[in-house]
Design an enzyme around this catalytic site. Structure first.
Site, mmCIF file in Angstrom:
data_model
loop_
_atom_site.group_PDB
_atom_site.id
_atom_site.type_symbol
_atom_site.label_atom_id
_atom_site.label_comp_id
_atom_site.label_asym_id
_atom_site.label_seq_id
_atom_site.Cartn_x
_atom_site.Cartn_y
_atom_site.Cartn_z
ATOM 1 N N ASP A 1 0.832 -1.210 0.000
ATOM 2 C CA ASP A 1 0.000 0.000 0.000
ATOM 3 C C ASP A 1 0.865 1.258 0.000
ATOM 4 O O ASP A 1 0.558 2.255 -0.672
ATOM 5 C CB ASP A 1 -0.917 0.007 1.224
ATOM 6 C CG ASP A 1 -2.052 -0.996 1.109
ATOM 7 O OD1 ASP A 1 -2.269 -1.517 -0.008
ATOM 8 O OD2 ASP A 1 -2.705 -1.267 2.135
ATOM 9 N N GLU B 1 -3.135 -2.495 -8.621
ATOM 10 C CA GLU B 1 -1.957 -1.693 -8.970
ATOM 11 C C GLU B 1 -2.093 -1.061 -10.341
ATOM 12 O O GLU B 1 -1.099 -0.680 -10.970
ATOM 13 C CB GLU B 1 -0.699 -2.566 -8.927
ATOM 14 C CG GLU B 1 -0.612 -3.650 -9.991
ATOM 15 C CD GLU B 1 -1.326 -4.940 -9.626
ATOM 16 O OE1 GLU B 1 -1.000 -5.978 -10.208
ATOM 17 O OE2 GLU B 1 -2.206 -4.919 -8.740
#
Length: 274
Positions: free
Chosen positions: A160, A186
């Protein structure tokens, strides 16, 4: 007693003027089906003002007054003004809450770039604008290479933090008018308004090279490096005759997705145009 009654009537008149002013203000601020309610309330309160001014005139002309009526007039006017003021604050509070909720829904909660829904909406609006103006624009789809390995090796918290850092560094390479959004995991989309294909490729390469050259500082003990693969496509009016905006959006994003996977198949850490 006469002076006290006069003061009460005058104060009640002033309080109702305040109430009328607030209603008039809200009448212009509030749009939609319920504006008529504020118009009616404004007219009603304006007419009630005569009930406050005539006793004052009567005191001056004849000396007649009703102290109890004056007290009640003042109490009623205070309650009306206070109630309308409270409603005003409630409306402002709800408006602020709605604005906050709208802002939160427009942003990705992790990276603070635009959410999937919002970036798609921006692209759809750009399609509509381009169909009117005849200009062109491009989009980039960015995907982190081997991001699963990052999560497996360093953990999802570090993953993250990598995403947050990536967004920060991508934005450093963009113009003010370019728009970045996260579409899942992503994967990111960038809208490049009024940007031709060759210019979009230059932007993509600038971003790719920048990301490949930096280290991301996270809660992990050492800096982490990543690379990205970028797919590029441009909106061409000549190829979209007969399609609606949503179909054009779907087709455009699909092409960017295909271009991104072509970059993956070409060895990653590169940009491909489709």
């Amino acid at each position: 007693m006469q002076l006290l009654a006069l003061i009460c009537y005058v104060l009640s008149f002033l309080f109702q003027i305040v109430a009328v002013y607030i209603c008039i203000t809200l009448t212009f601020k509030i749009a939609g089906a319920f504006r008529w309610a504020w118009v009616c309330l404004t007219i009603g309160l304006t007419l009630m003002l005569s009930r406050r001014i005539f006793p004052v005139i009567d005191i001056y002309t004849s000396g007649n007054f009703k102290l109890i009526d004056a007290f009640f007039a003042l109490a009623i006017s205070i309650c009306i003004s206070g109630g309308i003021y409270g409603i005003t604050k409630l409306i402002e509070s709800e408006k602020t809450k709605n604005q906050v909720l709208s802002l939160l829904s427009a942003l990705d909660p992790l990276t603070n770039c635009l959410s999937r829904t919002e970036i798609f909406s921006k692209i759809a609006n750009e399609i509509e604008r381009t169909l009117r103006t005849g200009n062109t624009f491009s989009i980039l789809e960015i995907d982190i290479d081997y991001f699963k390995k990052v999560n497996d090796q360093f953990g999802h918290q570090v993953g993250d933090e990598i995403l947050i850092s990536l967004v920060k560094h991508i934005q450093e390479s963009l113009r003010d008018l370019d728009i970045l959004g996260r579409i899942g995991g992503e994967e990111f989309l960038i809208l490049l308004p009024e940007t031709k294909e060759i210019e979009a490729l230059q932007v993509a390469e600038r971003i790719r090279a920048h990301i490949a050259s930096i280290s991301h500082h996270t809660s992990w003990s050492e800096p982490i490096q990543i690379t990205v693969s970028i797919g590029i496509t441009s909106f061409k009016i000549s190829a979209c005759i007969g399609s609606n905006k949503q179909e054009l959006l779907k087709e455009l994003v699909h092409k960017a997705d295909q271009a991104m996977y072509l970059a993956k198949d070409s060895g990653r850490n590169c940009s491909c145009v489709l």
